[in-house]
Design a protein around this motif. Structure first.
Motif, mmCIF file in Angstrom:
data_model
loop_
_atom_site.group_PDB
_atom_site.id
_atom_site.type_symbol
_atom_site.label_atom_id
_atom_site.label_comp_id
_atom_site.label_asym_id
_atom_site.label_seq_id
_atom_site.Cartn_x
_atom_site.Cartn_y
_atom_site.Cartn_z
ATOM 1 N N ALA A 1 0.695 -0.858 -0.381
ATOM 2 C CA ALA A 1 0.001 -0.014 0.097
ATOM 3 C C ALA A 1 1.387 1.216 -0.126
ATOM 4 O O ALA A 1 1.980 1.704 0.537
ATOM 5 C CB ALA A 1 -1.085 -0.057 1.198
ATOM 6 N N PRO A 2 0.340 2.237 -0.232
ATOM 7 C CA PRO A 2 1.570 3.881 -0.838
ATOM 8 C C PRO A 2 1.665 4.557 1.010
ATOM 9 O O PRO A 2 0.590 4.024 1.933
ATOM 10 C CB PRO A 2 0.040 4.589 -1.164
ATOM 11 C CG PRO A 2 -0.668 3.887 -2.232
ATOM 12 C CD PRO A 2 -1.127 2.695 -1.025
ATOM 13 N N ALA A 3 2.292 4.519 0.962
ATOM 14 C CA ALA A 3 3.333 5.198 2.866
ATOM 15 C C ALA A 3 1.776 5.994 2.702
ATOM 16 O O ALA A 3 0.821 7.063 2.039
ATOM 17 C CB ALA A 3 4.446 5.877 2.667
ATOM 18 N N PRO A 4 1.662 6.020 3.878
ATOM 19 C CA PRO A 4 0.559 7.113 4.761
ATOM 20 C C PRO A 4 0.814 8.690 4.216
ATOM 21 O O PRO A 4 -0.095 8.876 4.299
ATOM 22 C CB PRO A 4 0.600 7.213 5.849
ATOM 23 C CG PRO A 4 1.522 5.221 6.144
ATOM 24 C CD PRO A 4 2.539 5.444 5.133
ATOM 25 N N TYR A 5 1.441 8.730 4.334
ATOM 26 C CA TYR A 5 1.602 10.807 3.394
ATOM 27 C C TYR A 5 2.074 10.939 2.209
ATOM 28 O O TYR A 5 1.925 12.386 2.119
ATOM 29 C CB TYR A 5 3.056 11.202 4.067
ATOM 30 C CG TYR A 5 3.964 10.599 4.252
ATOM 31 C CD1 TYR A 5 5.486 10.614 2.876
ATOM 32 C CD2 TYR A 5 5.002 9.200 5.077
ATOM 33 C CE1 TYR A 5 6.345 9.938 2.496
ATOM 34 C CE2 TYR A 5 5.989 8.711 4.596
ATOM 35 C CZ TYR A 5 6.417 8.576 3.171
ATOM 36 O OH TYR A 5 7.764 8.068 3.508
ATOM 37 N N ALA A 6 1.443 9.737 2.134
ATOM 38 C CA ALA A 6 1.822 9.840 -0.381
ATOM 39 C C ALA A 6 0.262 10.785 -0.252
ATOM 40 O O ALA A 6 -0.782 10.606 0.023
ATOM 41 C CB ALA A 6 2.117 8.549 -0.785
ATOM 42 N N ILE A 7 0.725 11.658 -1.921
ATOM 43 C CA ILE A 7 -0.415 11.954 -2.510
ATOM 44 C C ILE A 7 -1.150 10.946 -2.580
ATOM 45 O O ILE A 7 -2.830 10.956 -2.014
ATOM 46 C CB ILE A 7 -0.096 12.617 -3.515
ATOM 47 C CG1 ILE A 7 0.501 14.027 -3.239
ATOM 48 C CG2 ILE A 7 -0.825 12.734 -4.402
ATOM 49 C CD1 ILE A 7 -0.069 14.904 -1.843
ATOM 50 N N ILE A 8 -0.805 9.662 -3.073
ATOM 51 C CA ILE A 8 -2.194 8.677 -3.578
ATOM 52 C C ILE A 8 -2.226 7.787 -2.004
ATOM 53 O O ILE A 8 -3.009 6.850 -2.488
ATOM 54 C CB ILE A 8 -1.111 7.559 -4.197
ATOM 55 C CG1 ILE A 8 0.019 7.189 -4.445
ATOM 56 C CG2 ILE A 8 -1.003 8.179 -5.643
ATOM 57 C CD1 ILE A 8 0.703 5.483 -5.085
ATOM 58 N N GLY A 9 -1.865 8.058 -1.185
ATOM 59 C CA GLY A 9 -2.485 7.025 -0.059
ATOM 60 C C GLY A 9 -4.271 7.591 -0.054
ATOM 61 O O GLY A 9 -4.540 7.652 -0.580
ATOM 62 N N THR A 10 -4.241 6.190 1.230
ATOM 63 C CA THR A 10 -5.426 6.006 1.481
ATOM 64 C C THR A 10 -6.133 7.097 2.451
ATOM 65 O O THR A 10 -7.383 7.383 1.323
ATOM 66 C CB THR A 10 -5.794 4.875 2.352
ATOM 67 O OG1 THR A 10 -5.257 3.858 1.952
ATOM 68 C CG2 THR A 10 -6.984 4.536 2.676
ATOM 69 N N ARG A 11 -5.194 8.003 2.668
ATOM 70 C CA ARG A 11 -6.144 9.305 3.415
ATOM 71 C C ARG A 11 -6.499 10.471 2.933
ATOM 72 O O ARG A 11 -7.386 10.963 3.038
ATOM 73 C CB ARG A 11 -5.233 9.824 4.532
ATOM 74 C CG ARG A 11 -3.865 10.293 3.834
ATOM 75 C CD ARG A 11 -2.692 11.064 4.456
ATOM 76 N NE ARG A 11 -1.756 11.694 3.526
ATOM 77 C CZ ARG A 11 -1.859 12.899 3.128
ATOM 78 N NH1 ARG A 11 -2.531 13.928 3.212
ATOM 79 N NH2 ARG A 11 -0.467 13.321 2.874
ATOM 80 N N ASN A 12 -6.036 9.887 1.162
ATOM 81 C CA ASN A 12 -6.372 10.601 -0.507
ATOM 82 C C ASN A 12 -8.032 10.628 -1.070
ATOM 83 O O ASN A 12 -7.788 10.859 -2.643
ATOM 84 C CB ASN A 12 -4.887 11.743 -0.840
ATOM 85 C CG ASN A 12 -5.090 12.660 0.219
ATOM 86 O OD1 ASN A 12 -4.662 13.314 0.171
ATOM 87 N ND2 ASN A 12 -3.552 12.551 0.069
ATOM 88 N N ARG A 13 -7.886 9.117 -0.979
ATOM 89 C CA ARG A 13 -8.754 8.649 -1.931
ATOM 90 C C ARG A 13 -9.756 8.563 -1.665
ATOM 91 O O ARG A 13 -10.685 8.861 -3.334
ATOM 92 C CB ARG A 13 -9.001 7.017 -1.168
ATOM 93 C CG ARG A 13 -10.082 6.036 -2.363
ATOM 94 C CD ARG A 13 -10.166 4.545 -1.121
ATOM 95 N NE ARG A 13 -10.746 3.936 -2.146
ATOM 96 C CZ ARG A 13 -10.377 2.671 -3.153
ATOM 97 N NH1 ARG A 13 -9.129 2.955 -2.828
ATOM 98 N NH2 ARG A 13 -11.291 2.541 -4.018
ATOM 99 N N ASP A 14 -10.623 9.818 -1.359
ATOM 100 C CA ASP A 14 -11.932 10.366 -1.327
ATOM 101 C C ASP A 14 -11.096 11.821 -2.457
ATOM 102 O O ASP A 14 -12.165 12.568 -2.564
ATOM 103 C CB ASP A 14 -13.283 11.056 -0.526
ATOM 104 C CG ASP A 14 -13.472 9.103 -0.197
ATOM 105 O OD1 ASP A 14 -13.206 8.345 -0.844
ATOM 106 O OD2 ASP A 14 -13.970 8.964 1.255
#
Length: 415
Positions: free
Chosen positions: A79-92
């Motif tokens: 999975a992408p790094a937590p802080y990456a632009i493509i990380g899960t936190r930015n999915r929405d």
């Protein structure tokens, strides 16, 4: 540190002299000397610092033994790094993050296993029952290039060959290929540094257009009556979302162009920089399979792949913390003299180490065998049709594209 002009001549300089000139310190993947010739940097790391903390803070693995172990280590996730632009936190927030969360390279566990099995089955069935006619495409393009005399081998031979082959395999109509090709280049920003908000916005728009285009093809049997696309219809019944199917089709399309045309161009670049090897291939085109394997080992279009530490662990006495990024430098593993004494020598006759250019294990490239075949056929056809091929520049220019080794162009001539 040598000047840029010295590095631009780096491919002529003995590796030992290059390596001695590489200063110690955190590795910067955007430094001009590294972009032009990363291999002396990798050699220094293999010898002096096999586990290295780069300028970005990522842990860099450079030795083949460590990379093979890491590829099989369940404590390193995809999975992408937590802080990456493509990380899960930015999915929405960003379409590029949503797409990354749907595609095979960034998945682990049961979803990855199910997706890969279904896509690999459709892919394998297509290649077995209706393999692409790589040679016909290659000979057509070679004839066009020979008539020009001087041409850009990347854009006028390698790229159209890669587009034609992956288009045939997937079942993309000729009329849709130019537009989908234009968007495919942005797809690779999912695997590298996004340099600006503008590029991120362009990538978002491109991945949505790819999803829309493949959606039309998947929904309309008349538009794509055959190919992998036809074989994937109805996969939603396997508990997959439409977006997961479409985004992985876009992955196959983009990867079937970007790394393949770059791999073909780089193979020719290496051979033409080693004229005796090129002449040997022209004298014996049956060496093309071995030559393709050696070229992909020696000059890999994909330089490294990323992993994320899932739990605290110790490696070479260093404490790797959960959430930190690990970069597995496949290109360095391909040159590791600790594993093979001739690893830093280019020889199409040799039996050097097997290349890790397409990864290894459950996350290896689905299209690796096809990519090798395209490089092999391209080299064999050129050896037969264009034996007088030569470089038109003294210095090759490489793109500043972290994680990939892609040429800007390959100007050549046929005498």
């Amino acid at each position: 540190m040598p000047g840029l002009a010295d590095w631009l001549r780096g491919w002529r300089t003995p590796l030992a002299k290059q390596q001695s000139a590489v200063a110690a310190g955190p590795l910067d993947f955007s430094e001009p000397g590294f972009v032009q010739n990363p291999y002396p940097y990798f050699a220094r790391l293999r010898d002096a610092e096999p586990l290295h903390r780069s300028a970005s803070g990522a842990w860099v693995f450079s030795r083949r033994s460590d990379i093979l172990a890491a590829l099989a280590d369940p404590r390193l996730g995809n999975a992408p790094a937590p802080y990456a632009i493509i990380g899960t936190r930015n999915r929405d927030r960003y379409p590029c993050a949503e797409v990354a969360g749907n595609t095979l390279p960034f998945l682990d566990g049961p979803l990855h296993t199910r997706l890969r099995r279904l896509f690999a089955q459709a892919w394998t069935t297509q290649l077995r029952e209706n393999p692409p006619d790589i040679e016909t495409h290659a000979r057509r393009l070679a004839a066009q290039c020979r008539a020009k005399g001087r041409f850009d081998l990347l854009r006028e031979f390698a790229t159209p060959l890669a587009v034609a082959v992956i288009g045939d395999v997937l079942g993309v109509p000729d009329t849709m290929r130019p537009a989908l090709h234009a968007d495919a280049r942005f797809f690779f920003y999912l695997f590298t540094h996004l340099p600006s908000h503008e590029v991120r916005a362009q990538t978002d728009a491109a991945v949505l257009r790819l999803r829309e285009g493949f959606g039309r093809l998947l929904d309309d049997p008349e538009a794509a009556p055959q190919g992998v696309i036809a074989g994937l219809r109805g996969l939603e019944a396997n508990e997959l979302s439409p977006e997961q199917v479409l985004d992985n089709l876009a992955l196959l399309w983009a990867d079937g162009i970007g790394n393949v045309d770059s791999g073909i161009a780089s193979a020719f670049a290496v051979l033409l920089q080693h004229p005796k090897q090129w002449r040997a291939l022209c004298a014996e085109p049956t060496l093309s399979a071995n030559a393709a394997a050696e070229c992909l080992r020696f000059e890999s279009p994909g330089q490294f792949i990323g992993r994320v530490v899932l739990e605290d662990l110790d490696w070479h006495g260093q404490a790797l913390k959960r959430g930190q990024v690990v970069l597995l430098v496949l290109a360095s593993a391909n040159h590791d003299q600790h594993q093979h004494p001739d690893a830093q020598r280019f020889d199409i006759h040799g039996s050097g180490p097997s290349a890790l250019s397409f990864g290894r294990g459950h996350h290896s490239c689905v299209g690796a065998a096809l990519a090798r075949s395209e490089v092999e056929v391209a080299l064999r056809v050129a050896a037969e049709e264009l034996p007088q091929l030569r470089l038109c520049v003294r210095t090759l220019e490489w793109q500043l594209r972290i994680g990939h080794r892609w040429l800007n162009a390959l100007p050549v001539a046929v005498d």
